[in-house]
Scaffold this motif. Structure first.
Motif, mmCIF file in Angstrom:
data_model
loop_
_atom_site.group_PDB
_atom_site.id
_atom_site.type_symbol
_atom_site.label_atom_id
_atom_site.label_comp_id
_atom_site.label_asym_id
_atom_site.label_seq_id
_atom_site.Cartn_x
_atom_site.Cartn_y
_atom_site.Cartn_z
ATOM 1 N N LYS A 131 -41.937 150.875 30.663
ATOM 2 C CA LYS A 131 -41.083 151.829 31.370
ATOM 3 C C LYS A 131 -39.770 152.101 30.648
ATOM 4 O O LYS A 131 -38.939 152.873 31.140
ATOM 5 C CB LYS A 131 -40.798 151.304 32.783
ATOM 6 N N GLY A 132 -39.592 151.472 29.490
ATOM 7 C CA GLY A 132 -38.397 151.722 28.706
ATOM 8 C C GLY A 132 -37.182 150.918 29.107
ATOM 9 O O GLY A 132 -36.081 151.134 28.597
ATOM 10 N N TYR A 133 -37.353 149.966 30.005
ATOM 11 C CA TYR A 133 -36.231 149.137 30.439
ATOM 12 C C TYR A 133 -36.044 147.893 29.573
ATOM 13 O O TYR A 133 -35.016 147.214 29.675
ATOM 14 C CB TYR A 133 -36.426 148.689 31.888
ATOM 15 N N ALA A 134 -37.015 147.584 28.743
ATOM 16 C CA ALA A 134 -36.940 146.380 27.918
ATOM 17 C C ALA A 134 -37.474 146.680 26.527
ATOM 18 O O ALA A 134 -38.230 147.632 26.324
ATOM 19 C CB ALA A 134 -37.732 145.241 28.564
ATOM 20 N N TYR A 135 -37.082 145.852 25.573
ATOM 21 C CA TYR A 135 -37.504 146.055 24.184
ATOM 22 C C TYR A 135 -37.649 144.703 23.497
ATOM 23 O O TYR A 135 -36.943 143.732 23.818
ATOM 24 C CB TYR A 135 -36.486 146.917 23.430
ATOM 25 N N ALA A 136 -38.591 144.636 22.552
ATOM 26 C CA ALA A 136 -38.803 143.440 21.744
ATOM 27 C C ALA A 136 -37.934 143.518 20.500
ATOM 28 O O ALA A 136 -37.724 144.600 19.932
ATOM 29 C CB ALA A 136 -40.268 143.308 21.360
ATOM 30 N N GLU A 246 -35.775 145.899 40.433
ATOM 31 C CA GLU A 246 -35.767 147.280 40.883
ATOM 32 C C GLU A 246 -36.243 148.226 39.787
ATOM 33 O O GLU A 246 -36.833 149.282 40.078
ATOM 34 C CB GLU A 246 -34.372 147.649 41.382
ATOM 35 N N ALA A 247 -36.032 147.852 38.518
ATOM 36 C CA ALA A 247 -36.567 148.654 37.421
ATOM 37 C C ALA A 247 -38.093 148.654 37.440
ATOM 38 O O ALA A 247 -38.734 149.681 37.187
ATOM 39 C CB ALA A 247 -36.059 148.113 36.083
ATOM 40 N N LYS A 248 -38.678 147.518 37.765
ATOM 41 C CA LYS A 248 -40.137 147.422 37.779
ATOM 42 C C LYS A 248 -40.741 148.095 39.006
ATOM 43 O O LYS A 248 -41.722 148.839 38.904
ATOM 44 C CB LYS A 248 -40.590 145.966 37.737
ATOM 45 N N THR A 249 -40.191 147.813 40.186
ATOM 46 C CA THR A 249 -40.832 148.275 41.422
ATOM 47 C C THR A 249 -40.356 149.640 41.889
ATOM 48 O O THR A 249 -41.056 150.319 42.647
ATOM 49 C CB THR A 249 -40.586 147.269 42.563
ATOM 50 N N GLY A 250 -39.150 150.026 41.476
ATOM 51 C CA GLY A 250 -38.580 151.267 41.987
ATOM 52 C C GLY A 250 -38.125 151.161 43.432
ATOM 53 O O GLY A 250 -37.840 152.168 44.078
ATOM 54 N N LYS A 251 -38.026 149.935 43.938
ATOM 55 C CA LYS A 251 -37.646 149.709 45.333
ATOM 56 C C LYS A 251 -36.433 148.790 45.405
ATOM 57 O O LYS A 251 -36.133 148.062 44.453
ATOM 58 C CB LYS A 251 -38.808 149.061 46.107
ATOM 59 N N LYS A 252 -35.753 148.824 46.544
ATOM 60 C CA LYS A 252 -34.650 147.902 46.769
ATOM 61 C C LYS A 252 -35.187 146.481 46.752
ATOM 62 O O LYS A 252 -36.196 146.175 47.396
ATOM 63 C CB LYS A 252 -33.980 148.199 48.115
#
Length: 467
Positions: A131-136, A246-252
């Motif tokens: 999802k572009g929130y993390a990088y190696a 929240e980045a993964k689930t899109g939820k609170k």
């Protein structure tokens, strides 16, 4: 109306669970490389007290508290002792369970461990990368903190403050692997001789923050009612949990954040911590201090307030526990020979005390005001015990109320030392006294005293209590 102080909003809010009548609650547990000190125990006791009150109010609580069994401190300690890291962790998990049981902490519904969640952690990290929130980067994986919505809000910090702090505290080598100084590790590349697991981004082990997000969402759902822990976890740990979850689930991630205050020591009221060397472990202190006294001392300060650890405060707690115990035993004694029926005036007073207790505790678990009401109940119990005539149903109602309230504070005054045998010996002593067999009477008294049973001869008969 039950209200809870939400750290995220800095206000007391009416508590509304996601599912009526149920509470899903996650509390950060220990990193298991040593015995817990009483500063660590503060969190466990505070949230056990909170959980017990929720249950008293009729909620079904699912309570999850983790063990961090993969960590730099564990690895370093294991190397020093020449043992495997997971074996060292198991030793201190066992010690934690033993010590917390001693101070009356109920077992969690689930105690997940980081080492048992590795496949789930890897999958979680892969999702964040996709999802572009993390990088190696060179075997590590980092989270892009600036992409997270309102990053820093939990600790009331802004991005500029965080960037400055990160630049001062992160090693140059790690900074070089990051896109941004405030990015944080999700996966750490294995170093020679370290425990590791294989992953698509390279062999290594999880970062600290990721494990709690994975455990919480896997065991309790994408959004939970309450997340708890010490005030020192607000940033970065809990803030990073919010960002990655929240980045993964899109939820609170969490509806109510609750944080307990520290245990302080010394004239300068320093926070108790292993790093400062000013700590005392629960494992050691309960060798000389009654575990129930320690529990009562820790449980009777409102969870957000600091606790000053002193010998004098422990002595005050000891006196309070003794006062509670004696009041209960005096009323238990009056059950023998109580008349059937109910004392209406006492019933009214009990109802008023119940209202006062709930009002106090519903105000962000204000145990200090709740404790005031508990001792109002003790006063009523003592007055009733001294009456010439008592009603059996009223005595039972008082005892039930008392037991329910003290259990919230983690105390139990079970009559476990063979009450029937004690009563039988007291009858034998009464018979000896009636026969003027003073030697036998004294022998029975001395034998009971040796077993911790104190006899009090009163106008209503011989009363007994435990020392």
């Amino acid at each position: 109306m039950l209200k809870i102080y939400n750290t995220l909003t800095r206000t007391k809010e009416e508590f509304k669970p996601i599912v009526p009548g149920e509470i899903h609650m996650y509390v950060c547990g220990p990193t298991v490389y040593n015995y817990i000190h009483i500063g660590n125990a503060r969190s466990a006791i505070a949230f056990d007290t909170i959980r017990r009150y929720f249950e008293y109010r009729g909620y079904k609580v699912t309570y999850v508290s983790n063990f961090t069994d993969v960590d730099d401190k564990i690895i370093n300690r294991a190397h020093e002792e020449g043992v495997e890291p997971l074996d060292l962790a198991q030793t201190y998990i066992d010690a934690f369970m033993e010590d917390t049981k001693a101070v009356g902490i109920e077992p969690a519904t689930v105690n997940p461990r980081a080492s048992e969640m590795i496949p789930d952690i890897i999958e979680f990290i892969q999702d964040l990368i996709a999802k572009g929130y993390a990088y190696a980067s060179d075997g590590d994986v980092y989270f892009r903190a600036r992409k997270a919505k309102n990053y820093g809000a939990l600790a009331n910090k802004n991005i500029d403050e965080l960037e400055q702090g990160a630049s001062q505290h992160v090693a140059d080598a790690e900074t070089a692997r990051k896109e941004d100084p405030i990015d944080f590790a999700l996966w750490k590349k294995v170093k020679p001789g370290e425990i590791y697991w294989d992953a698509p981004f390279g062999p290594g082990r999880p970062g600290w923050h990721i494990e709690c997000s994975v455990m919480s969402t896997k065991l309790l759902g994408d959004t939970i009612d309450i997340h708890g822990g010490g005030q020192d976890l607000e940033f970065p740990h809990h803030q990073n949990e919010i960002a990655q979850s929240e980045a993964k689930t899109g939820k609170k991630f969490v509806n109510y954040w609750m944080h307990n205050g520290f245990v302080t020591v010394g004239d300068d009221q320093q926070k108790m911590s292993k790093s400062l060397g000013n700590f005392v472990t629960v494992h050691d202190i309960i060798k000389t201090v009654d575990p129930q006294v320690l529990r009562f001392f820790m449980a009777t300060t409102q969870y957000r307030k600091p606790i000053g650890y002193t010998e004098g405060n422990l002595e005050e707690a000891k006196a309070s526990v003794s006062r509670l115990k004696i009041a209960r035993e005096a009323l238990v004694f009056r059950q023998n020979g109580a008349e059937s029926g109910v004392d209406a005036a006492m019933t009214t007073q009990l109802e008023q005390l119940e209202d006062a207790f709930v009002t106090a505790m519903d105000d962000d678990i204000n145990v200090q005001n709740g404790l005031t009401t508990l001792f109002d109940l003790v006063k009523l119990m003592n007055e009733y015990s001294a009456q010439d005539v008592v009603k059996a149903d009223t005595v039972a109602a008082m005892l039930a109320k008392f037991d329910a309230w003290v259990q919230i504070f983690g105390l139990t005054f079970a009559t476990g030392l063979l009450d029937a045998d004690v009563d039988a010996q007291i009858k034998a002593r009464d018979a000896a006294r009636a026969a003027k067999n003073w030697a036998e009477s004294d022998r029975i008294r001395d034998e009971l005293t040796a077993q911790g049973i104190i006899l009090e001869d009163t106008a209503q008969g011989t009363r007994w209590r435990r020392a």
